[in-house]
Enzyme design. Structure first.
Site, mmCIF file in Angstrom:
data_model
loop_
_atom_site.group_PDB
_atom_site.id
_atom_site.type_symbol
_atom_site.label_atom_id
_atom_site.label_comp_id
_atom_site.label_asym_id
_atom_site.label_seq_id
_atom_site.Cartn_x
_atom_site.Cartn_y
_atom_site.Cartn_z
ATOM 1 C CB CYS A 39 -14.642 -6.582 -18.340
ATOM 2 S SG CYS A 39 -14.308 -6.478 -16.452
ATOM 3 C CB CYS A 96 -17.324 -9.583 -9.981
ATOM 4 S SG CYS A 96 -16.172 -10.139 -11.610
ATOM 5 C CB CYS A 112 -15.245 5.234 -3.161
ATOM 6 S SG CYS A 112 -15.209 3.128 -2.918
ATOM 7 C CB CYS A 137 -19.566 -7.572 -17.622
ATOM 8 S SG CYS A 137 -20.295 -7.629 -15.946
ATOM 9 C CB CYS A 173 -18.321 -0.985 -0.005
ATOM 10 S SG CYS A 173 -19.249 -0.641 -1.147
ATOM 11 C CB CYS A 228 -21.522 1.035 -7.353
ATOM 12 S SG CYS A 228 -20.905 2.882 -5.938
ATOM 13 C CG ASP A 240 -2.162 -0.025 0.868
ATOM 14 O OD1 ASP A 240 -2.105 -1.140 -0.178
ATOM 15 O OD2 ASP A 240 -2.977 -0.366 1.908
ATOM 16 C CB CYS A 272 -17.185 -2.652 -7.172
ATOM 17 S SG CYS A 272 -16.670 -2.566 -6.890
HETATM 18 C C1 B12 Z 1 -5.916 4.993 -2.155
HETATM 19 C C2 B12 Z 1 -6.621 3.403 -2.179
HETATM 20 C C3 B12 Z 1 -7.580 3.396 -2.044
HETATM 21 C C4 B12 Z 1 -8.476 4.311 -1.988
HETATM 22 C C5 B12 Z 1 -9.007 4.310 -4.178
HETATM 23 C C6 B12 Z 1 -9.303 3.301 -4.547
HETATM 24 C C7 B12 Z 1 -9.378 3.597 -6.089
HETATM 25 N N1 B12 Z 1 -10.427 3.112 -7.405
HETATM 26 O O1 B12 Z 1 -8.135 4.297 -6.279
HETATM 27 C C8 B12 Z 1 -10.433 3.557 -1.777
HETATM 28 C C9 B12 Z 1 -10.526 3.988 -0.100
HETATM 29 C C10 B12 Z 1 -11.684 3.971 -1.805
HETATM 30 C C11 B12 Z 1 -10.042 2.398 -1.751
HETATM 31 C C12 B12 Z 1 -11.100 1.052 -1.950
HETATM 32 C C13 B12 Z 1 -10.738 -0.699 -1.989
HETATM 33 N N2 B12 Z 1 -9.600 -0.589 -1.813
HETATM 34 CO CO1 B12 Z 1 -7.420 0.271 -1.946
HETATM 35 N N3 B12 Z 1 -5.959 0.929 -2.193
HETATM 36 C C14 B12 Z 1 -5.570 2.339 -2.344
HETATM 37 C C15 B12 Z 1 -4.414 2.450 -2.756
HETATM 38 C C16 B12 Z 1 -3.338 2.671 -0.862
HETATM 39 C C17 B12 Z 1 -3.908 3.286 -3.894
HETATM 40 C C18 B12 Z 1 -4.522 3.346 -4.850
HETATM 41 C C19 B12 Z 1 -4.532 4.194 -6.197
HETATM 42 O O2 B12 Z 1 -3.635 4.611 -6.526
HETATM 43 N N4 B12 Z 1 -5.866 4.740 -6.822
HETATM 44 C C20 B12 Z 1 -5.081 5.314 -7.511
HETATM 45 C C21 B12 Z 1 -6.639 5.573 -8.639
HETATM 46 C C22 B12 Z 1 -6.029 6.505 -10.044
HETATM 47 O O3 B12 Z 1 -6.436 4.628 -9.109
HETATM 48 P P1 B12 Z 1 -7.198 3.496 -9.554
HETATM 49 O O4 B12 Z 1 -8.839 4.528 -9.726
HETATM 50 O O5 B12 Z 1 -7.438 1.930 -9.007
HETATM 51 O O6 B12 Z 1 -7.100 3.513 -11.574
HETATM 52 C C23 B12 Z 1 -7.100 1.986 -12.120
HETATM 53 C C24 B12 Z 1 -7.464 1.993 -13.123
HETATM 54 O O7 B12 Z 1 -8.465 1.782 -12.782
HETATM 55 C C25 B12 Z 1 -6.732 1.536 -14.333
HETATM 56 N N5 B12 Z 1 -7.529 2.385 -15.253
HETATM 57 C C26 B12 Z 1 -6.923 3.399 -16.176
HETATM 58 N N6 B12 Z 1 -7.533 4.208 -17.249
HETATM 59 C C27 B12 Z 1 -8.324 3.083 -17.580
HETATM 60 C C28 B12 Z 1 -9.886 2.553 -18.365
HETATM 61 C C29 B12 Z 1 -9.826 1.085 -17.680
HETATM 62 C C30 B12 Z 1 -11.424 0.923 -18.683
HETATM 63 C C31 B12 Z 1 -9.607 0.857 -17.111
HETATM 64 C C32 B12 Z 1 -10.246 -1.165 -17.119
HETATM 65 C C33 B12 Z 1 -8.453 0.944 -16.049
HETATM 66 C C34 B12 Z 1 -8.598 2.134 -16.543
HETATM 67 O O8 B12 Z 1 -5.182 3.290 -14.436
HETATM 68 C C35 B12 Z 1 -5.156 3.972 -12.908
HETATM 69 C C36 B12 Z 1 -3.761 3.464 -12.178
HETATM 70 O O9 B12 Z 1 -3.202 4.848 -12.552
HETATM 71 C C37 B12 Z 1 -3.860 1.224 -3.037
HETATM 72 C C38 B12 Z 1 -2.986 0.330 -2.748
HETATM 73 C C39 B12 Z 1 -1.826 0.679 -3.985
HETATM 74 N N7 B12 Z 1 -0.609 1.214 -3.360
HETATM 75 O O10 B12 Z 1 -0.991 0.219 -5.102
HETATM 76 C C40 B12 Z 1 -4.812 0.187 -2.602
HETATM 77 C C41 B12 Z 1 -5.839 -1.114 -3.274
HETATM 78 C C42 B12 Z 1 -5.492 -0.549 -4.076
HETATM 79 N N8 B12 Z 1 -6.755 -1.133 -2.249
HETATM 80 C C43 B12 Z 1 -6.967 -2.421 -2.511
HETATM 81 C C44 B12 Z 1 -8.081 -3.096 -1.879
HETATM 82 C C45 B12 Z 1 -8.853 -4.328 -1.187
HETATM 83 C C46 B12 Z 1 -9.967 -1.815 -1.956
HETATM 84 C C47 B12 Z 1 -10.791 -2.804 -0.896
HETATM 85 C C48 B12 Z 1 -11.938 -3.876 -1.463
HETATM 86 C C49 B12 Z 1 -10.869 -2.525 -0.089
HETATM 87 C C50 B12 Z 1 -12.848 -2.207 0.840
HETATM 88 N N9 B12 Z 1 -13.404 -4.061 0.052
HETATM 89 O O11 B12 Z 1 -13.528 -1.456 0.772
HETATM 90 C C51 B12 Z 1 -11.377 -1.176 -1.987
HETATM 91 C C52 B12 Z 1 -11.835 -1.138 -3.272
HETATM 92 C C53 B12 Z 1 -12.727 -0.425 -3.512
HETATM 93 C C54 B12 Z 1 -12.349 -0.152 -5.083
HETATM 94 N N10 B12 Z 1 -13.372 -0.925 -6.606
HETATM 95 O O12 B12 Z 1 -11.592 -0.034 -5.446
HETATM 96 C C55 B12 Z 1 -5.735 -3.713 -3.138
HETATM 97 C C56 B12 Z 1 -6.845 -4.068 -4.069
HETATM 98 C C57 B12 Z 1 -6.632 -5.284 -4.675
HETATM 99 C C58 B12 Z 1 -7.145 -5.613 -5.909
HETATM 100 N N11 B12 Z 1 -7.846 -6.478 -5.783
HETATM 101 O O13 B12 Z 1 -6.805 -5.141 -7.164
HETATM 102 C C59 B12 Z 1 -5.139 -2.434 -3.198
HETATM 103 C C60 B12 Z 1 -3.915 -2.993 -3.972
HETATM 104 C C61 B12 Z 1 -3.940 -2.811 -1.633
HETATM 105 C C62 B12 Z 1 -3.447 -3.799 -1.469
HETATM 106 N N12 B12 Z 1 -2.058 -3.883 -1.361
HETATM 107 O O14 B12 Z 1 -3.802 -4.679 -1.932
HETATM 108 N N13 B12 Z 1 -8.862 1.732 -1.680
HETATM 109 S S1 SF4 Z 2 -18.592 -6.712 -12.657
HETATM 110 FE FE1 SF4 Z 2 -16.593 -7.828 -12.783
HETATM 111 S S2 SF4 Z 2 -16.461 -7.969 -14.876
HETATM 112 FE FE2 SF4 Z 2 -18.403 -7.468 -14.836
HETATM 113 S S3 SF4 Z 2 -17.840 -5.390 -15.379
HETATM 114 FE FE3 SF4 Z 2 -17.422 -5.485 -13.235
HETATM 115 S S4 SF4 Z 2 -14.618 -6.014 -12.697
HETATM 116 FE FE4 SF4 Z 2 -15.934 -6.547 -15.011
HETATM 117 S S1 SF4 Z 3 -16.651 -0.385 -3.406
HETATM 118 FE FE1 SF4 Z 3 -17.467 -0.844 -4.709
HETATM 119 S S2 SF4 Z 3 -19.719 -0.626 -4.771
HETATM 120 FE FE2 SF4 Z 3 -18.490 0.115 -2.885
HETATM 121 S S3 SF4 Z 3 -18.818 1.740 -3.686
HETATM 122 FE FE3 SF4 Z 3 -16.684 1.408 -4.047
HETATM 123 S S4 SF4 Z 3 -17.296 1.689 -6.143
HETATM 124 FE FE4 SF4 Z 3 -19.466 1.193 -4.933
#
Ligand code: B12
Ligand code: SF4
Ligand code: SF4
Length: 385
Positions: free
Chosen positions: A213, A273, A239, A216, A266, A223, A144, A269
């Site tokens: 994906c 899946c 979120c 889907c 939460c 969400c 992290d 999502c």
């Molecule tokens: C900040 C953070 C959060 C924040 C922001 C989440 C986010 N999505 O950014 C919050 C508090 C909301 C959060 C929530 C959760 N988190 Co978190 N979080 C982090 C952290 C510390 C940094 C993430 C980050 O840099 N975000 C920045 C944004 C810009 O990145 P992004 O939204 O993921 O966007 C990327 C992609 O979407 C992709 N992308 C860009 N364009 C496009 C276009 C398409 C079409 C697609 C498909 C992708 C894509 O590029 C982007 C990155 O540049 C990481 C650990 C780490 N150091 O990486 C853990 C991490 C991501 N979290 C984790 C977890 C487990 C969770 C939760 C499941 C916890 C929970 N149950 O509540 C939720 C999931 C919510 C979700 N849907 O993401 C795990 C994920 C494991 C996995 N299987 O992916 C991590 C990796 C921690 C770990 N070491 O295991 N988290």
């Molecule tokens: S529910 Fe799972 S398979 Fe469907 S769009 Fe979301 S991440 Fe992809």
């Molecule tokens: S963890 Fe997923 S379903 Fe829950 S609020 Fe965040 S994006 Fe929505």
């Protein structure tokens, strides 16, 4: 260089208890370019650590080449934390008045410690292996807190694809995975990547895990707060995970009802899946659920005092919400429960010495008094598989 080092590293990862391990070159992949706009738009909310910048004023997490120029490869490890408990979207009538703590936070040991311990084991083995060869070596492990977006490197290491819910999904294991990374000065070129440039910016790897994906969109639809604003793009401010864990103080009024019964994190999502339908259960004992944390009693959490909070959540990620945040979340969940049995407790909490708890309790009383005694059934509760 030690012969076939990537294979040895993967074996070390397996020995340390990881389910998956892959290696990505330490380049500035295209996905990292979305970070500056994400931060500029304020989508990270109050998570100040996401804004960390280097001396040149650039976002640290946007470029590994700038913050760790010595790093040539990123070893990405993943471990399954799924346990054999139902998903939050499969609510039984008796659960509806209870809270939901995220699957990842039920564990007996904080995942940061559990994953880092395993990464250190790999580090030690690598140092031992390479000491004999006289090769110089730099290694740095992170869970992290490192200056990188772990999921991007996980994708290019072949661990999984980045789903529309932004999570890393593995075809066999689903998305209940913790990630951990080791930055290394080793050039681990023969791992499915083109070999021409492991030093910097332009390299295109040929091993990203393919996106499965397809058409889907279940996570986006399910969400409750519309936080997935476009496929793979999350507005963290909306979120529930952010609101319940990271956000301090008051939760904006218009977001409270969408939080449902979530008191910490939460899972919706991921619960909806299809790739998690048959997700296997972890074999790591430390991710087994602690007593009382699956579907916890809301009044227990709302009335919890500091001493009990410390004892119950010692070594748990739930501590991050702090007592005030957890009680605030429990009070909101009571308001959303539709269950008027909570009114007397909430009325008492309206006078609580914690002004945040008291304010949310007043909201919850009004909310409950406006609803009939029938528990609201959200679209995600009706989810069928
Ligand atoms: C900040 C953070 C959060 C924040 C922001 C989440 C986010 N999505 O950014 C919050 C508090 C909301 C959060 C929530 C959760 N988190 Co978190 N979080 C982090 C952290 C510390 C940094 C993430 C980050 O840099 N975000 C920045 C944004 C810009 O990145 P992004 O939204 O993921 O966007 C990327 C992609 O979407 C992709 N992308 C860009 N364009 C496009 C276009 C398409 C079409 C697609 C498909 C992708 C894509 O590029 C982007 C990155 O540049 C990481 C650990 C780490 N150091 O990486 C853990 C991490 C991501 N979290 C984790 C977890 C487990 C969770 C939760 C499941 C916890 C929970 N149950 O509540 C939720 C999931 C919510 C979700 N849907 O993401 C795990 C994920 C494991 C996995 N299987 O992916 C991590 C990796 C921690 C770990 N070491 O295991 N988290
Ligand atoms: S529910 Fe799972 S398979 Fe469907 S769009 Fe979301 S991440 Fe992809
Ligand atoms: S963890 Fe997923 S379903 Fe829950 S609020 Fe965040 S994006 Fe929505």
């Amino acid at each position: 260089m030690f012969p076939d080092l990537p294979t040895r590293i993967k074996q070390c990862a397996r020995d340390a208890g990881f389910d998956l391990c892959g290696i990505a070159p330490a380049c500035n992949f295209a996905e990292l370019q979305v970070l500056p706009a994400w931060i500029a738009d304020g989508k990270h909310g109050e998570m100040k650590y996401m804004e960390a910048r280097d001396e040149a004023g650039d976002l640290k997490r946007a470029s590994l080449a700038r913050v760790a120029p010595w790093a040539r490869s990123v070893i990405v490890c993943a471990i399954n934390y799924n346990t054999a408990h139902p998903y939050s979207t499969r609510v039984q009538p008796e659960d509806a008045g209870q809270g939901w703590i995220s699957r990842y936070a039920w564990a007996r040991e904080d995942y940061h410690d559990a994953v880092l311990r395993r990464l250190k084991q790999i580090e030690n083995e690598l140092r031992g292996l390479l000491y004999a060869t006289g090769d110089s070596l730099q290694l740095r492990s992170y869970v992290d807190t490192g200056p990188l977006i772990e999921r991007v490197y996980a994708k290019y290491a072949g661990v999984g694809w980045i789903g529309k819910n932004t999570c890393i999904i593995n075809q066999q294991l689903g998305s209940w995975l913790f990630l951990g990374v080791i930055l290394t000065s080793l050039v681990l070129a023969n791992d499915g990547f083109t070999k021409d440039d492991l030093t910097g910016n332009e390299l295109t790897a040929d091993l990203p895990a393919p996106d499965r994906c397809g058409t889907c969109t279940r996570c986006i639809t399910a969400c409750p707060t519309q936080a997935i604003v476009a496929p793979g793009k999350l507005d963290a401010r909306l979120c529930i995970s952010y609101l319940t864990i990271e956000k301090r103080g008051e939760i904006p009024d218009h977001l409270r009802s969408g939080m449902g019964r979530h008191v910490f994190g939460c899972d919706i999502c991921q619960d909806v899946c299809p790739w998690n339908r048959k997700a296997p259960v972890t074999s790591a004992a430390e991710f087994e659920a602690r007593d009382g944390l699956v579907n916890p009693a809301l009044d227990w959490l709302a009335e919890m005092q500091q001493e009990e909070f410390r004892a119950v959540f010692r070594g748990s990620p739930v501590r991050r919400a702090k007592l005030s945040g957890l009680r605030r979340n429990a009070v909101i969940a009571m308001g959303n429960s539709g269950d008027k049995k909570f009114v007397p407790t909430l009325k008492k909490l309206c006078e609580d010495s914690d002004p945040v708890v008291a304010e949310h309790a007043r909201w919850a009383v009004v909310t409950l008094e406006q609803t009939s005694n029938q528990r609201p059934v959200s679209s995600t509760q009706q989810e069928t598989f």
